[in-house]
Design a protein around this motif. Structure first.
Motif, PDB file in Angstrom:
ATOM      1  N   ASP A   1      -7.681   7.126   5.923  1.00  0.00           N
ATOM      2  CA  ASP A   1      -8.780   6.079   5.978  1.00  0.00           C
ATOM      3  C   ASP A   1      -8.332   4.589   6.115  1.00  0.00           C
ATOM      4  O   ASP A   1      -8.508   4.011   7.054  1.00  0.00           O
ATOM      5  CB  ASP A   1      -9.704   6.230   5.182  1.00  0.00           C
ATOM      6  N   LYS A   2      -7.080   4.533   5.220  1.00  0.00           N
ATOM      7  CA  LYS A   2      -6.468   3.320   5.503  1.00  0.00           C
ATOM      8  C   LYS A   2      -5.577   2.893   6.726  1.00  0.00           C
ATOM      9  O   LYS A   2      -5.520   1.948   7.168  1.00  0.00           O
ATOM     10  CB  LYS A   2      -5.435   3.066   4.278  1.00  0.00           C
TER      11      LYS A   2
ATOM     12  N   LEU B   1      -3.194  -0.172  10.810  1.00  0.00           N
ATOM     13  CA  LEU B   1      -2.322  -0.685  10.007  1.00  0.00           C
ATOM     14  C   LEU B   1      -0.957  -1.086  10.789  1.00  0.00           C
ATOM     15  O   LEU B   1      -0.337  -0.069  11.409  1.00  0.00           O
ATOM     16  CB  LEU B   1      -1.931   0.257   8.836  1.00  0.00           C
TER      17      LEU B   1
ATOM     18  N   ILE C   1     -12.989   3.723   2.295  1.00  0.00           N
ATOM     19  CA  ILE C   1     -12.508   2.639   1.688  1.00  0.00           C
ATOM     20  C   ILE C   1     -13.211   1.309   1.913  1.00  0.00           C
ATOM     21  O   ILE C   1     -13.485   0.204   1.059  1.00  0.00           O
ATOM     22  CB  ILE C   1     -11.020   2.619   2.135  1.00  0.00           C
TER      23      ILE C   1
ATOM     24  N   PHE D   1       0.791  -1.059  -0.020  1.00  0.00           N
ATOM     25  CA  PHE D   1       0.078   0.088  -0.006  1.00  0.00           C
ATOM     26  C   PHE D   1       0.987   1.330  -0.035  1.00  0.00           C
ATOM     27  O   PHE D   1       0.631   2.374  -0.654  1.00  0.00           O
ATOM     28  CB  PHE D   1      -1.058   0.007   1.197  1.00  0.00           C
TER      29      PHE D   1
ATOM     30  N   LEU E   1      -7.634   9.264   1.905  1.00  0.00           N
ATOM     31  CA  LEU E   1      -7.580   7.837   1.416  1.00  0.00           C
ATOM     32  C   LEU E   1      -6.395   7.265   2.294  1.00  0.00           C
ATOM     33  O   LEU E   1      -6.678   6.160   2.888  1.00  0.00           O
ATOM     34  CB  LEU E   1      -7.231   7.603  -0.080  1.00  0.00           C
TER      35      LEU E   1
END
Length: 215
Positions: free
Chosen positions: A196-197, A215, A119, A2, A193
């Motif tokens: 959000d990830k 994450l 997402i 990512f 984004l």
């Protein structure tokens, strides 16, 4: 993986600030100014639309090697900027919980209110829903959003909030603002984004409900 994608997107977004090559500025004035006759205004102290202070002319990767290539990149920049502005607004509106009062499926098993924001919505939307989305985008690209070769980049023949501006300082100023806002929105939606990830929300850490990274 990512992170690698994010770095590639960030590098590609540098083209959003491209102007025409210095050597081509005189010969391609009509192309550079997106169809406006000079002078097109003094926004940023530059004649070329989108070439604004304090950065001025910036093409670090040397992509704009011809008038035709510059026009193509400018068309893409404007389209991406408009999509990014709509996306950032959509992110914020959807976060309020506002949804269409309807169902996504024929049997009523999935409604718009069941789809989360951001997402997380990607796997939640049924496959047939994605088919409809792609089909609609294709129809818009081939129809009302099609770019004519005879028109200036971004000019789809529509009025701006009911007004059709004549070439001149006012039109140049508004086109420059659209480009600037679109560039900001492209970075904005990229940041949303990524956030959000990392956290599960586009809102930054510290906001109530966003207290840790996922994450």
């Amino acid at each position: 993986m990512f992170r690698a994608v994010v770095l590639l997107l960030a590098a590609a977004s540098a083209s959003a600030f491209m102007g025409a090559p210095v050597a081509n500025r005189v010969a391609t004035k009509a192309t550079v100014t997106m169809g406006l006759q000079p002078p097109v205004g003094s926004q940023g102290g530059m004649d070329e639309l989108g070439v604004l202070s304090p950065i001025g002319f910036w093409d670090p990767f040397g992509y704009a090697t011809s008038p035709e290539q510059f026009r193509r990149y400018r068309e893409v920049e404007i389209k991406h900027g408009r999509v990014a502005m709509a996306a950032t607004l959509g992110y914020i509106v959807a976060e309020t919980g506002l949804r269409w009062p309807a169902s996504l499926t024929l049997d009523g098993s999935v409604s718009f209110s069941d789809i989360p924001n951001g997402i997380a919505a990607i796997p939640a939307i049924p496959g047939l829903g994605w088919v409809q989305i792609v089909f609609l985008i294709g129809c818009l690209e081939a129809g009302p959003l099609a770019q004519s070769e005879d028109a200036a980049p971004g000019d789809l023949g529509w009025k701006y909030f009911g007004v059709k501006y004549e070439d001149g300082d006012v039109k140049a100023d508004k086109l420059n603002k659209e480009l600037s806002n679109g560039r900001l929105a492209m970075f904005g939606i990229l940041g949303m984004l990524v956030e959000d990830k990392l956290t599960g929300s586009f809102l930054p850490l510290g906001v109530p409900g966003v207290d840790k990274m996922t994450l």
